[in-house]
Design an enzyme around this catalytic site. Structure first.
Site, PDB file in Angstrom:
ATOM      1  N   ASP A  99      89.274  26.671  52.030  1.00  0.00           N
ATOM      2  CA  ASP A  99      90.563  27.295  52.330  1.00  0.00           C
ATOM      3  C   ASP A  99      91.017  26.977  53.750  1.00  0.00           C
ATOM      4  O   ASP A  99      92.205  26.774  54.005  1.00  0.00           O
ATOM      5  CB  ASP A  99      90.489  28.808  52.137  1.00  0.00           C
ATOM      6  CG  ASP A  99      90.176  29.214  50.705  1.00  0.00           C
ATOM      7  OD1 ASP A  99      90.522  28.452  49.773  1.00  0.00           O
ATOM      8  OD2 ASP A  99      89.578  30.287  50.520  1.00  0.00           O
ATOM      9  N   ASP A 117      83.627  32.639  47.809  1.00  0.00           N
ATOM     10  CA  ASP A 117      84.193  32.966  49.114  1.00  0.00           C
ATOM     11  C   ASP A 117      83.163  33.755  49.901  1.00  0.00           C
ATOM     12  O   ASP A 117      82.367  34.500  49.326  1.00  0.00           O
ATOM     13  CB  ASP A 117      85.467  33.805  48.959  1.00  0.00           C
ATOM     14  CG  ASP A 117      86.642  33.003  48.439  1.00  0.00           C
ATOM     15  OD1 ASP A 117      86.707  31.788  48.709  1.00  0.00           O
ATOM     16  OD2 ASP A 117      87.506  33.591  47.762  1.00  0.00           O
TER      17      ASP A 117
END
Length: 157
Positions: A136, A117
């Protein structure tokens, strides 16, 4: 199914390309943080062994493989469901975005043991401690599209 496959391949590819550029080429893995448009957008390195917002982040290998398996089952289910859908571009595109994003995160879990991330967004005095990735974003956009377009297809049918 061409729309689903194309959207999935593009979402997967853009996710992996963004991770490579930001984390490896821009060296976020060592810098840990890069201010892009503070405070709105920053790159912050994160390793997520759980699901969204670090939920179920036990760091155990069993959890890793359960999440991989669950993601693959969901992708397979969406693929089967998409074959039965009416030829609605928005709905098929949404299915492809969810599949491509999910497979991008599955790829990370298989290769690294966690999801990479790097996106962090804050605004208006609110400091968001969480990081996410392009996969995401595709999963969220695809899920929103499924809700939006599925209702429209039912009304039209």
């Amino acid at each position: 199914m061409r729309v689903v496959a194309t959207a999935a391949v593009l979402a997967f590819g853009l996710d992996q390309l963004s991770k490579y550029i930001v984390i490896h080429a821009m060296d976020l893995v060592h810098l840990h943080s890069i201010e892009v448009f503070p405070p709105l957008l920053n790159f912050r390195y994160g390793e997520n062994t759980g699901i969204n917002f670090g939920l179920f982040d036990g760091g155990e290998q069993t959890g890793r493989w359960v999440l991989i398996g669950l993601s693959l089952v969901i992708c397979a289910g969406l693929s089967i469901w998409a074959r039965r859908l009416p030829k609605h571009f928005g709905l098929l595109l949404s299915v492809g975005l969810v599949i491509g994003g999910a497979l991008g995160n599955v790829f990370d879990r298989v290769i690294y043991g966690y999801v990479l991330d790097f996106l962090n967004m804050s605004c208006c005095g609110f400091h968001n401690p969480f990081v996410f990735n392009v996969a995401d974003v595709f999963i969220f956009a695809g899920a929103a599209g499924l809700i939006l377009f599925e209702g429209r297809v039912k009304k039209a049918g």
